[in-house]
Design an enzyme around this catalytic site. Structure first.
Site, PDB file in Angstrom:
ATOM      1  CE  LYS A 110       5.820  -2.230  12.810  1.00  0.00           C
ATOM      2  NZ  LYS A 110       4.955  -1.047  12.664  1.00  0.00           N
ATOM      3  CE  LYS A 190      -3.132  -3.466  18.707  1.00  0.00           C
ATOM      4  NZ  LYS A 190      -2.433  -3.395  17.501  1.00  0.00           N
ATOM      5  CE  LYS A 193      -1.361  -6.138   9.500  1.00  0.00           C
ATOM      6  NZ  LYS A 193      -2.464  -5.283   9.879  1.00  0.00           N
TER       7      LYS A 193
HETATM    8  P1  ADP Z   1      -2.459  -4.929  13.320  1.00  0.00           P
HETATM    9  O1  ADP Z   1      -2.143  -4.630  14.761  1.00  0.00           O
HETATM   10  O2  ADP Z   1      -3.090  -6.269  13.153  1.00  0.00           O
HETATM   11  O3  ADP Z   1      -1.241  -4.734  12.434  1.00  0.00           O
HETATM   12  P2  ADP Z   1      -3.316  -2.444  12.200  1.00  0.00           P
HETATM   13  O4  ADP Z   1      -2.195  -1.771  12.925  1.00  0.00           O
HETATM   14  O5  ADP Z   1      -3.238  -2.560  10.721  1.00  0.00           O
HETATM   15  O6  ADP Z   1      -3.550  -3.872  12.856  1.00  0.00           O
HETATM   16  O7  ADP Z   1      -4.659  -1.687  12.623  1.00  0.00           O
HETATM   17  C1  ADP Z   1      -5.613  -1.092  11.767  1.00  0.00           C
HETATM   18  C2  ADP Z   1      -6.633  -0.352  12.630  1.00  0.00           C
HETATM   19  O8  ADP Z   1      -7.286  -1.283  13.520  1.00  0.00           O
HETATM   20  C3  ADP Z   1      -6.016   0.723  13.533  1.00  0.00           C
HETATM   21  O9  ADP Z   1      -6.897   1.822  13.634  1.00  0.00           O
HETATM   22  C4  ADP Z   1      -5.868   0.021  14.856  1.00  0.00           C
HETATM   23  O10 ADP Z   1      -5.873   0.918  15.930  1.00  0.00           O
HETATM   24  C5  ADP Z   1      -7.084  -0.898  14.880  1.00  0.00           C
HETATM   25  N1  ADP Z   1      -6.791  -2.115  15.657  1.00  0.00           N
HETATM   26  C6  ADP Z   1      -5.973  -3.120  15.291  1.00  0.00           C
HETATM   27  N2  ADP Z   1      -5.907  -4.085  16.238  1.00  0.00           N
HETATM   28  C7  ADP Z   1      -6.701  -3.665  17.249  1.00  0.00           C
HETATM   29  C8  ADP Z   1      -7.060  -4.209  18.524  1.00  0.00           C
HETATM   30  N3  ADP Z   1      -6.597  -5.374  18.933  1.00  0.00           N
HETATM   31  N4  ADP Z   1      -7.889  -3.486  19.318  1.00  0.00           N
HETATM   32  C9  ADP Z   1      -8.376  -2.285  18.893  1.00  0.00           C
HETATM   33  N5  ADP Z   1      -8.088  -1.721  17.709  1.00  0.00           N
HETATM   34  C10 ADP Z   1      -7.263  -2.389  16.884  1.00  0.00           C
END
Ligand code: ADP
Ligand code: TRP
Length: 325
Positions: A110, A190, A193
């Site tokens: 970040k 990856k 959002k």
């Molecule tokens: P984002 O990356 O969209 O902000 P979050 O960090 O809120 O998503 O992730 C919520 C959950 O979903 C976490 O446990 C995270 O490890 C899983 N997750 C999010 N994106 C992925 C991805 N591309 N592949 C595998 N797991 C994911």
């Protein structure tokens, strides 16, 4: 075994959340005592807009229920309905070395993106540790990117028990959701959002179709053989198709004569087949907000009972005396 996990209401749920975290979490309900929650205190590190916070919180609640979270089996709640976690987070922060948090990838990422960090963003993993330790969870099913935060929780747990010469807090183990540790987004990075490359779970059908059809692929001509393992479309297809169908597409890629449009079209169908039921349930829950609220209130009550008991033990060993309730 006791299992805990949470998702931040910081945006719309997507396939990465589903395959990386939510699907394995929901599967665990049958075998374990699960606690799943909406991490709205955590989302406050990035969401500073009343409407978005309210809408996203509702979105995660509806999403979990639509995807099959069973509130009769699982304790499902909003983090704010268990305010004890904030008290525990403070107590834990007093035994957490700054250096432990300075090493966290998600914090460093970040900063690298140019975000000016708040204190909350820096101490985010301590609040996460409090979520986990307050229910004495043994297992934490999450996506790969959360593994380090669970390791930080282990360090904090050890440090607390050593400092206060007790065994009040229980060591949790991470459980990484999918065989495909990182689900790729439409641009191949990856799915997240923050990259605007997601395929959402509950958007209109037309939007999902458009996103899938716009997935980035290489420019190998139709007639030439292609490598399925280098292709994002195949990576997503593999998560949703049967073993037999996966084999079929592997051969089609390698043989040549297959255009990416064809496999993308099949992916749209698979997406709708895989999520069809959940999308229907989502629409039903949308019509019954009072039922969703009832579930969250009851979950909050159950989680709070467990949390209050752990906190009593923590106050006792630390000597943090207070008036009897
Ligand atoms: P984002 O990356 O969209 O902000 P979050 O960090 O809120 O998503 O992730 C919520 C959950 O979903 C976490 O446990 C995270 O490890 C899983 N997750 C999010 N994106 C992925 C991805 N591309 N592949 C595998 N797991 C994911
Ligand atoms: N940090 C997690 C994420 O971004 C959300 C979260 C908060 C969490 N508290 C937790 C996950 C406790 C597992 C356990 O996805």
């Amino acid at each position: 075994m006791r299992v805990l996990s949470g998702i931040q209401p910081s945006g719309a749920l997507h396939l990465g959340n589903y395959f990386g975290a939510m699907r394995p979490q929901i599967e665990m309900q049958a075998r374990h005592e699960c606690f799943y929650f909406i991490a709205n205190y955590h989302a406050l590190t990035s969401v500073h807009d009343h409407k978005r916070m309210v809408e996203n919180t509702r979105g995660v609640a509806l999403g979990y229920l639509a995807l099959g979270l069973d509130p009769a089996k699982t304790v499902f709640y909003r983090q704010t309905d268990v305010p004890e976690v904030c008290e525990l987070a403070w107590i834990l922060s007093c035994v957490t070395p700054m250096a432990l948090l300075q090493r966290c990838h998600s914090y460093k990422d970040k900063i690298a993106q140019g975000i000016t960090p708040s204190t909350g963003l820096f101490t985010y993993p301590v609040l996460q540790a409090a979520d986990i330790l307050i229910v004495k969870s043994h297992l934490v099913p999450v996506g790969q990117d959360q593994k380090q935060h669970i390791e930080v929780t282990q360090d904090i747990q050890t440090k607390f028990n050593q400092t206060f010469k007790c065994d009040v807090l229980v060591r949790p183990e991470p459980m990484i959701g999918s065989d495909v540790a990182v689900i790729p987004g439409i641009d191949g990075r990856k799915m997240s959002k923050s990259y605007d490359n997601t395929i959402e779970l509950f958007c209109p059908e037309k939007t999902a179709k458009k996103r899938i059809m716009s997935m980035k692929t290489d420019s190998t001509p139709v007639e030439e053989p292609k490598d399925p393992n280098q292709c994002n479309v195949f990576a997503l297809l593999k998560l949703m198709a049967s073993a037999e169908e996966i084999k079929h597409w592997k051969e089609r890629y390698r043989k040549g004569g297959m255009g990416y449009g064809e496999v993308k079209k099949r992916l749209v169908e698979l997406y709708l087949e895989t999520l069809g039921e959940a999308r229907k349930r989502h629409a039903d829950f949308e019509k019954h907000p009072e039922e969703v609220e009832r579930i969250l209130v009851e979950g909050g009550r159950r989680a709070r009972e467990v949390a209050a008991e752990t906190l009593r033990e923590v106050r006792k060993v630390t000597g943090l005396v207070r008036a009897k309730a």
